[in-house]
Motif scaffolding. Structure first.
Motif, mmCIF file in Angstrom:
data_model
loop_
_atom_site.group_PDB
_atom_site.id
_atom_site.type_symbol
_atom_site.label_atom_id
_atom_site.label_comp_id
_atom_site.label_asym_id
_atom_site.label_seq_id
_atom_site.Cartn_x
_atom_site.Cartn_y
_atom_site.Cartn_z
ATOM 1 N N LYS A 1 25.490 18.555 -37.099
ATOM 2 C CA LYS A 1 26.064 17.307 -36.904
ATOM 3 C C LYS A 1 26.823 17.091 -35.739
ATOM 4 O O LYS A 1 26.388 15.795 -35.307
ATOM 5 N N VAL A 2 27.131 17.926 -34.885
ATOM 6 C CA VAL A 2 27.688 17.607 -33.689
ATOM 7 C C VAL A 2 26.665 17.096 -32.536
ATOM 8 O O VAL A 2 26.783 16.273 -31.843
ATOM 9 N N VAL A 3 25.460 17.838 -32.758
ATOM 10 C CA VAL A 3 24.319 17.282 -31.754
ATOM 11 C C VAL A 3 23.836 16.067 -31.995
ATOM 12 O O VAL A 3 23.675 15.584 -31.246
ATOM 13 N N LEU A 4 23.919 15.728 -33.478
ATOM 14 C CA LEU A 4 23.263 14.316 -33.768
ATOM 15 C C LEU A 4 24.156 13.261 -33.321
ATOM 16 O O LEU A 4 23.744 12.295 -32.730
ATOM 17 N N VAL A 5 25.566 13.727 -33.373
ATOM 18 C CA VAL A 5 26.381 12.604 -32.895
ATOM 19 C C VAL A 5 26.375 12.557 -31.275
ATOM 20 O O VAL A 5 26.233 11.517 -30.806
ATOM 21 N N GLU A 6 26.177 13.636 -30.418
ATOM 22 C CA GLU A 6 26.069 13.571 -29.105
ATOM 23 C C GLU A 6 24.599 12.862 -28.811
ATOM 24 O O GLU A 6 24.811 12.081 -27.611
ATOM 25 N N LYS A 7 23.604 12.980 -29.395
ATOM 26 C CA LYS A 7 22.295 12.589 -29.153
ATOM 27 C C LYS A 7 22.428 10.797 -29.724
ATOM 28 O O LYS A 7 21.395 10.419 -29.680
ATOM 29 N N LYS A 8 23.479 10.490 -30.459
ATOM 30 C CA LYS A 8 23.400 9.128 -31.189
ATOM 31 C C LYS A 8 22.260 8.738 -31.977
ATOM 32 O O LYS A 8 21.471 7.811 -32.017
ATOM 33 N N ARG A 9 22.177 9.943 -32.834
ATOM 34 C CA ARG A 9 21.188 9.818 -34.040
ATOM 35 C C ARG A 9 21.788 9.769 -35.150
ATOM 36 O O ARG A 9 23.005 10.694 -35.339
ATOM 37 N N THR A 10 21.305 9.564 -36.404
ATOM 38 C CA THR A 10 21.591 9.789 -37.598
ATOM 39 C C THR A 10 20.940 10.730 -38.494
ATOM 40 O O THR A 10 19.723 11.124 -38.037
ATOM 41 N N GLY A 11 21.569 11.314 -39.510
ATOM 42 C CA GLY A 11 20.781 12.027 -40.280
ATOM 43 C C GLY A 11 19.698 11.600 -41.052
ATOM 44 O O GLY A 11 18.573 12.107 -41.478
ATOM 45 N N VAL A 12 19.682 10.250 -41.246
ATOM 46 C CA VAL A 12 18.778 9.385 -41.875
ATOM 47 C C VAL A 12 17.673 9.448 -41.004
ATOM 48 O O VAL A 12 16.316 9.539 -41.510
ATOM 49 N N TRP A 13 17.664 9.276 -39.779
ATOM 50 C CA TRP A 13 16.729 9.065 -38.766
ATOM 51 C C TRP A 13 16.188 10.601 -38.890
ATOM 52 O O TRP A 13 14.672 10.758 -38.929
#
Length: 66
Positions: free
Chosen positions: A10-22
């Motif tokens: 979850k943290v890395v997705l936010v850092e990389k500006k990506r979503t769980g859906v992506w």
């Protein structure tokens, strides 16, 4: 019993500006599956973790808590 977070997805997705859906679309899995990984309810397999690290452009160790 105290649950321990095993991944930092979850943290890395936010850092990389990506979503769980992506991520779910890229991996061909359900967004619910990715949500469970992000909530540390379940964990991705090691091959899946490797693919996630490739997609996010990070090292596998960045996805795992110490």
């Amino acid at each position: 019993m105290v649950s321990k977070d095993l991944n930092r997805l979850k943290v890395v997705l936010v850092e990389k500006k990506r979503t769980g859906v992506w991520l779910a679309e890229e991996l061909g899995v359900s967004p619910v599956t990715v949500s469970k990984w992000c909530s540390n309810i379940t964990q991705p397999t090691l091959p899946t973790l490797e693919r996630i690290s490739e997609l996010l452009g990070c090292e596998k160790r960045e996805l795992i808590t110490e």
